[in-house]
Write a protein that holds these residues in place. Sequence first.
Motif, mmCIF file in Angstrom:
data_model
loop_
_atom_site.group_PDB
_atom_site.id
_atom_site.type_symbol
_atom_site.label_atom_id
_atom_site.label_comp_id
_atom_site.label_asym_id
_atom_site.label_seq_id
_atom_site.Cartn_x
_atom_site.Cartn_y
_atom_site.Cartn_z
ATOM 1 N N VAL A 78 0.844 -1.201 0.000
ATOM 2 C CA VAL A 78 0.000 0.000 0.000
ATOM 3 C C VAL A 78 0.873 1.242 0.000
ATOM 4 C CG1 VAL A 78 -1.724 1.325 1.306
ATOM 5 C CG2 VAL A 78 -1.888 -1.177 1.195
ATOM 6 N N LEU A 79 0.492 2.227 -0.819
ATOM 7 C CA LEU A 79 1.175 3.522 -0.865
ATOM 8 C C LEU A 79 0.216 4.619 -0.422
ATOM 9 C CD1 LEU A 79 3.457 5.500 -1.714
ATOM 10 C CD2 LEU A 79 2.510 5.414 -4.043
ATOM 11 N N ASP A 80 0.607 5.362 0.611
ATOM 12 C CA ASP A 80 -0.117 6.575 1.019
ATOM 13 C C ASP A 80 0.723 7.741 0.511
ATOM 14 O OD1 ASP A 80 -1.254 8.755 2.250
ATOM 15 O OD2 ASP A 80 -1.383 7.848 4.240
ATOM 16 N N VAL A 96 -4.763 -5.303 6.451
ATOM 17 C CA VAL A 96 -4.721 -6.175 5.281
ATOM 18 C C VAL A 96 -3.378 -6.136 4.552
ATOM 19 C CG1 VAL A 96 -7.211 -6.046 4.919
ATOM 20 C CG2 VAL A 96 -5.734 -4.372 3.809
ATOM 21 N N ALA A 97 -2.501 -5.208 4.888
ATOM 22 C CA ALA A 97 -1.252 -5.027 4.151
ATOM 23 C C ALA A 97 -0.060 -5.649 4.873
ATOM 24 C CB ALA A 97 -0.989 -3.538 3.935
ATOM 25 N N THR A 98 0.947 -5.941 4.100
ATOM 26 C CA THR A 98 2.216 -6.384 4.677
ATOM 27 C C THR A 98 3.286 -5.294 4.542
ATOM 28 O OG1 THR A 98 2.689 -7.481 2.568
ATOM 29 C CG2 THR A 98 1.817 -8.844 4.352
ATOM 30 N N GLU A 99 2.985 -4.257 3.760
ATOM 31 C CA GLU A 99 3.903 -3.114 3.634
ATOM 32 C C GLU A 99 3.086 -1.862 3.338
ATOM 33 O OE1 GLU A 99 7.688 -1.499 0.932
ATOM 34 O OE2 GLU A 99 6.698 -3.396 0.433
ATOM 35 N N ILE A 100 3.354 -0.793 4.065
ATOM 36 C CA ILE A 100 2.709 0.495 3.820
ATOM 37 C C ILE A 100 3.795 1.545 3.685
ATOM 38 C CG2 ILE A 100 1.170 2.277 4.723
ATOM 39 C CD1 ILE A 100 -0.376 0.107 6.182
ATOM 40 N N VAL A 101 3.842 2.191 2.543
ATOM 41 C CA VAL A 101 4.830 3.242 2.285
ATOM 42 C C VAL A 101 4.147 4.587 2.453
ATOM 43 C CG1 VAL A 101 6.340 4.286 0.560
ATOM 44 C CG2 VAL A 101 6.201 1.789 0.761
ATOM 45 N N LEU A 102 4.682 5.406 3.350
ATOM 46 C CA LEU A 102 4.168 6.750 3.610
ATOM 47 C C LEU A 102 5.073 7.736 2.888
ATOM 48 C CD1 LEU A 102 3.682 6.289 7.463
ATOM 49 C CD2 LEU A 102 1.962 5.973 5.682
ATOM 50 N N ALA A 103 4.614 8.231 1.754
ATOM 51 C CA ALA A 103 5.417 9.140 0.938
ATOM 52 C C ALA A 103 4.989 10.570 1.212
ATOM 53 C CB ALA A 103 5.244 8.808 -0.541
ATOM 54 N N VAL A 192 -3.116 2.490 -3.932
ATOM 55 C CA VAL A 192 -2.587 3.846 -3.759
ATOM 56 C C VAL A 192 -3.693 4.696 -3.155
ATOM 57 C CG1 VAL A 192 -1.774 5.931 -4.917
ATOM 58 C CG2 VAL A 192 -0.918 3.697 -5.645
ATOM 59 N N PHE A 193 -3.351 5.372 -2.076
ATOM 60 C CA PHE A 193 -4.277 6.310 -1.443
ATOM 61 C C PHE A 193 -3.614 7.676 -1.383
ATOM 62 C CE2 PHE A 193 -5.425 8.601 2.495
ATOM 63 C CZ PHE A 193 -6.744 8.891 2.183
ATOM 64 N N SER A 194 -4.403 8.730 -1.558
ATOM 65 C CA SER A 194 -3.876 10.079 -1.424
ATOM 66 C C SER A 194 -4.983 11.005 -0.939
ATOM 67 C CB SER A 194 -3.328 10.584 -2.761
ATOM 68 O OG SER A 194 -2.663 11.832 -2.595
ATOM 69 N N SER A 195 -4.676 11.822 0.048
ATOM 70 C CA SER A 195 -5.652 12.749 0.613
ATOM 71 C C SER A 195 -5.162 14.186 0.491
ATOM 72 C CB SER A 195 -5.898 12.419 2.097
ATOM 73 O OG SER A 195 -6.760 13.365 2.688
ATOM 74 N N LEU A 196 -5.895 14.985 -0.260
ATOM 75 C CA LEU A 196 -5.664 16.433 -0.351
ATOM 76 C C LEU A 196 -4.244 16.766 -0.789
ATOM 77 C CD1 LEU A 196 -7.437 17.377 3.011
ATOM 78 C CD2 LEU A 196 -8.453 17.177 0.736
ATOM 79 N N CYS A 197 -3.686 15.920 -1.621
ATOM 80 C CA CYS A 197 -2.299 16.114 -2.051
ATOM 81 C C CYS A 197 -2.201 16.593 -3.492
ATOM 82 C CB CYS A 197 -1.523 14.805 -1.881
ATOM 83 S SG CYS A 197 0.119 14.822 -2.636
ATOM 84 N N ILE A 198 -2.802 15.855 -4.417
ATOM 85 C CA ILE A 198 -2.614 16.151 -5.840
ATOM 86 C C ILE A 198 -3.103 17.549 -6.177
ATOM 87 C CG2 ILE A 198 -3.139 15.414 -8.176
ATOM 88 C CD1 ILE A 198 -1.305 13.563 -6.558
ATOM 89 N N GLU A 199 -4.250 17.940 -5.600
ATOM 90 C CA GLU A 199 -4.761 19.276 -5.888
ATOM 91 C C GLU A 199 -3.868 20.366 -5.298
ATOM 92 O OE1 GLU A 199 -7.719 17.588 -2.766
ATOM 93 O OE2 GLU A 199 -6.208 16.861 -4.169
#
Length: 303
Positions: A78-80, A96-103, A192-199
């Motif tokens: 998972v990528l945040d 549910v994940a075995t790896e979560i990357v916080l970018a 891939v999840f992203s909150s209030l970032c791309i905008e």
Amino acid sequence: YTKWVWLVKGRRMALSSAEDYLKRFDPKEYLCLYYQGKVSSFNARPLRDLHAFYREAFVPAAQGEENVNYTKPRSLRVLDYGAGPAIMYDISAAAVATEIVLAEYVPQNRAALQQWIDGDAEAHDWSLFFKYVTEELEGASHGASEAEQSTKASVAAEKREERLRKIAKVVQCDIWQDPPIQRGFDVEYDVVFSSLCIESASKSREEFVEATSRLCKLLKSGGRIALQAASVEGQENSTQLQPAVYHVGKEKFVGVSVTEELLREALEKAGCYDVTFKRYPSDQSIPEEVANTAMSFVTATKH
């Protein structure tokens, strides 16, 4: 970086730049203002959405079963992306994940994330959020007597905190660089999840579409993406990007609001399908600093 300026009620309003976030964003003030004291409905909504997202996509219950067994995580990566200093959006993912990357782009935000992972006593306290997810959403104390419920809920929350600390990694990112994430982590993710970032990194419709496409390149075929985005009430049908303003202490940050039409366009051009969209109007639990801001939660699957 070219400043983009709106004229709002006769006053000039400039889009915050990357440099503004690097120099003026205080993660401690931000967390105290928006994530302190209780799980408000403003924060509960994305937690519920993410719980449902992971449950429906990755841990389907047996027919007729009310509660899912979350004790056996799948091998999900998972990528945040653009995580900011906030860990709460990854609580359900940790089930549910075995790896979560916080970018995250801003160094002080990366430091706040790492501080929590390291168990530093000065780190922000997310325990109420973990308890909300494991007890209210996952039913960790379901079926227990009243005397047992509190203990079971606390144990489940603590175990989830332990797991997230174990599997989370904090890395640098910049959506306009190649690759848009720290080298070694530019791989394909299941989620891939992203909150209030791309905008926040876009100053036009075209840039928002391009940034979304760049983000989706980090998603594998068949992978799932979830986005939380801001919109300003009363401008849902606007064809132009509008400013969305929030404050952190004395500092004002100006991003852009996006419409359902633009979100769908960006995701479809990025090679995604099965786009689902929810929009929540602002409510009284939202801090006055973002009182006119509504939120959208969007999911899609990559071809």
